[in-house]
Design an enzyme around this catalytic site. Structure first.
Site, PDB file in Angstrom:
ATOM      1  N   ARG A 105       0.832  -1.193   0.000  1.00  0.00           N
ATOM      2  CA  ARG A 105       0.000   0.000   0.000  1.00  0.00           C
ATOM      3  C   ARG A 105       0.868   1.244   0.000  1.00  0.00           C
ATOM      4  O   ARG A 105       1.705   1.426   0.887  1.00  0.00           O
ATOM      5  CB  ARG A 105      -0.905  -0.018   1.235  1.00  0.00           C
ATOM      6  CG  ARG A 105      -2.028   1.003   1.127  1.00  0.00           C
ATOM      7  CD  ARG A 105      -3.054   0.781   2.186  1.00  0.00           C
ATOM      8  NE  ARG A 105      -2.543   1.146   3.498  1.00  0.00           N
ATOM      9  CZ  ARG A 105      -3.281   1.645   4.471  1.00  0.00           C
ATOM     10  NH1 ARG A 105      -4.574   1.805   4.282  1.00  0.00           N
ATOM     11  NH2 ARG A 105      -2.769   1.941   5.629  1.00  0.00           N
ATOM     12  N   ASP A 201      -2.478  -9.276  12.881  1.00  0.00           N
ATOM     13  CA  ASP A 201      -1.839  -9.309  11.564  1.00  0.00           C
ATOM     14  C   ASP A 201      -1.484 -10.761  11.220  1.00  0.00           C
ATOM     15  O   ASP A 201      -0.626 -11.369  11.867  1.00  0.00           O
ATOM     16  CB  ASP A 201      -0.571  -8.445  11.573  1.00  0.00           C
ATOM     17  CG  ASP A 201       0.032  -8.332  10.181  1.00  0.00           C
ATOM     18  OD1 ASP A 201       0.036  -7.227   9.634  1.00  0.00           O
ATOM     19  OD2 ASP A 201       0.489  -9.375   9.629  1.00  0.00           O
ATOM     20  N   ASP A 204       2.248 -11.448  10.376  1.00  0.00           N
ATOM     21  CA  ASP A 204       3.109 -11.408  11.565  1.00  0.00           C
ATOM     22  C   ASP A 204       2.891 -12.633  12.442  1.00  0.00           C
ATOM     23  O   ASP A 204       3.836 -13.207  12.982  1.00  0.00           O
ATOM     24  CB  ASP A 204       2.831 -10.145  12.389  1.00  0.00           C
ATOM     25  CG  ASP A 204       3.470  -8.912  11.771  1.00  0.00           C
ATOM     26  OD1 ASP A 204       4.430  -9.075  10.990  1.00  0.00           O
ATOM     27  OD2 ASP A 204       3.001  -7.798  12.059  1.00  0.00           O
TER      28      ASP A 204
HETATM   29  N1  URA Z   1      -4.545  -7.917   7.453  1.00  0.00           N
HETATM   30  C1  URA Z   1      -4.291  -8.637   8.562  1.00  0.00           C
HETATM   31  O1  URA Z   1      -3.331  -9.406   8.613  1.00  0.00           O
HETATM   32  N2  URA Z   1      -5.126  -8.497   9.608  1.00  0.00           N
HETATM   33  C2  URA Z   1      -6.190  -7.693   9.591  1.00  0.00           C
HETATM   34  O2  URA Z   1      -6.922  -7.633  10.572  1.00  0.00           O
HETATM   35  C3  URA Z   1      -6.446  -6.941   8.409  1.00  0.00           C
HETATM   36  C4  URA Z   1      -5.596  -7.075   7.355  1.00  0.00           C
END
Ligand code: URA
Length: 210
Positions: A105, A201, A204
């Site tokens: 992004r 995430d 992660d």
């Molecule tokens: N991407 C992610 O990994 N988690 C979210 O909550 C939104 C986008």
């Protein structure tokens, strides 16, 4: 598959997803659970694969046994979190070809920018299953589908683990011809674009980068 959205509400999927949501679930377990769920989702997204029959001699008699018609498939992972779904799906569909789409992004325009794109050449002849665990705003998912269509894909499905209502709406507007399969639809997105309650995430958590 005609409905735009399918939620796989199987008890095993829901149980495993709840374990994934728990912030105390360690990286290795998170990854293993994602792999397991990916196979249930793959089962659902391939439900309508074309079939034919083949003569098989059982120990008792010959029969016309159902087999896949051999329609070609491509799995496309939207980097990087898509890779967490890809591995389990490939175990189930080992002959599928694989593609990758990388988008980030742009912090100024907030628009998705392509940094990697490698897909099978004959995409127009394949059923394409794009995979990304989190359908959040839907911007990068819609952009990835744009790229796949630009490469010739006409039969596309989108598979994710969790979806936000905002992302589903965005995808339905941009790509009404692309059915979505997910394990759950959560409440909303927060101001940072995270799915709530979500699981954080996904990249992660599966790679242990935070
Ligand atoms: N991407 C992610 O990994 N988690 C979210 O909550 C939104 C986008």
């Amino acid at each position: 598959m005609s409905d735009h959205l399918t939620v796989v509400d199987h008890p095993l999927v829901q149980h495993k997803l709840s374990l994934m949501r728990d912030r105390d679930t360690p990286t290795a377990v998170f990854r293993q659970l994602l792999r397991e769920i990916s196979q249930f989702l793959a089962y659902e997204v391939t439900r309508n694969l074309e079939m034919t029959t083949k003569k098989v001699m059982t120990p008792l008699e010959e029969m016309d046994a159902p087999v896949l018609a051999g329609r070609k498939l491509a799995l496309v992972s939207i980097l990087r979190a898509g890779n967490g779904l890809l591995d389990g799906m490939l175990e189930l569909i080992p002959s599928a070809r694989v593609g990758f789409v990388g988008l980030y992004r742009d912090e100024e325009t907030l628009q998705p920018v392509q940094y990697y794109f490698k897909v099978p050449e004959d995409l127009s002849e394949r059923m394409v299953i794009a995979v990304d665990p989190m359908l959040a705003t839907g911007n990068s998912s819609a952009a990835a589908i744009d790229l796949l269509k630009g490469a010739g894909a006409t039969n596309i499905r989108f598979l994710c683990l969790l979806a936000a209502p905002e992302g589903i709406t965005r995808m339905k507007e941009a790509h009404p011809d692309v059915p979505i399969v997910t394990a759950a639809v959560d409440s909303h997105l927060n101001d940072n674009g995270y799915i709530v309650p979500g699981l954080g995430d996904a990249g992660d958590r599966m790679f242990g980068t935070k």
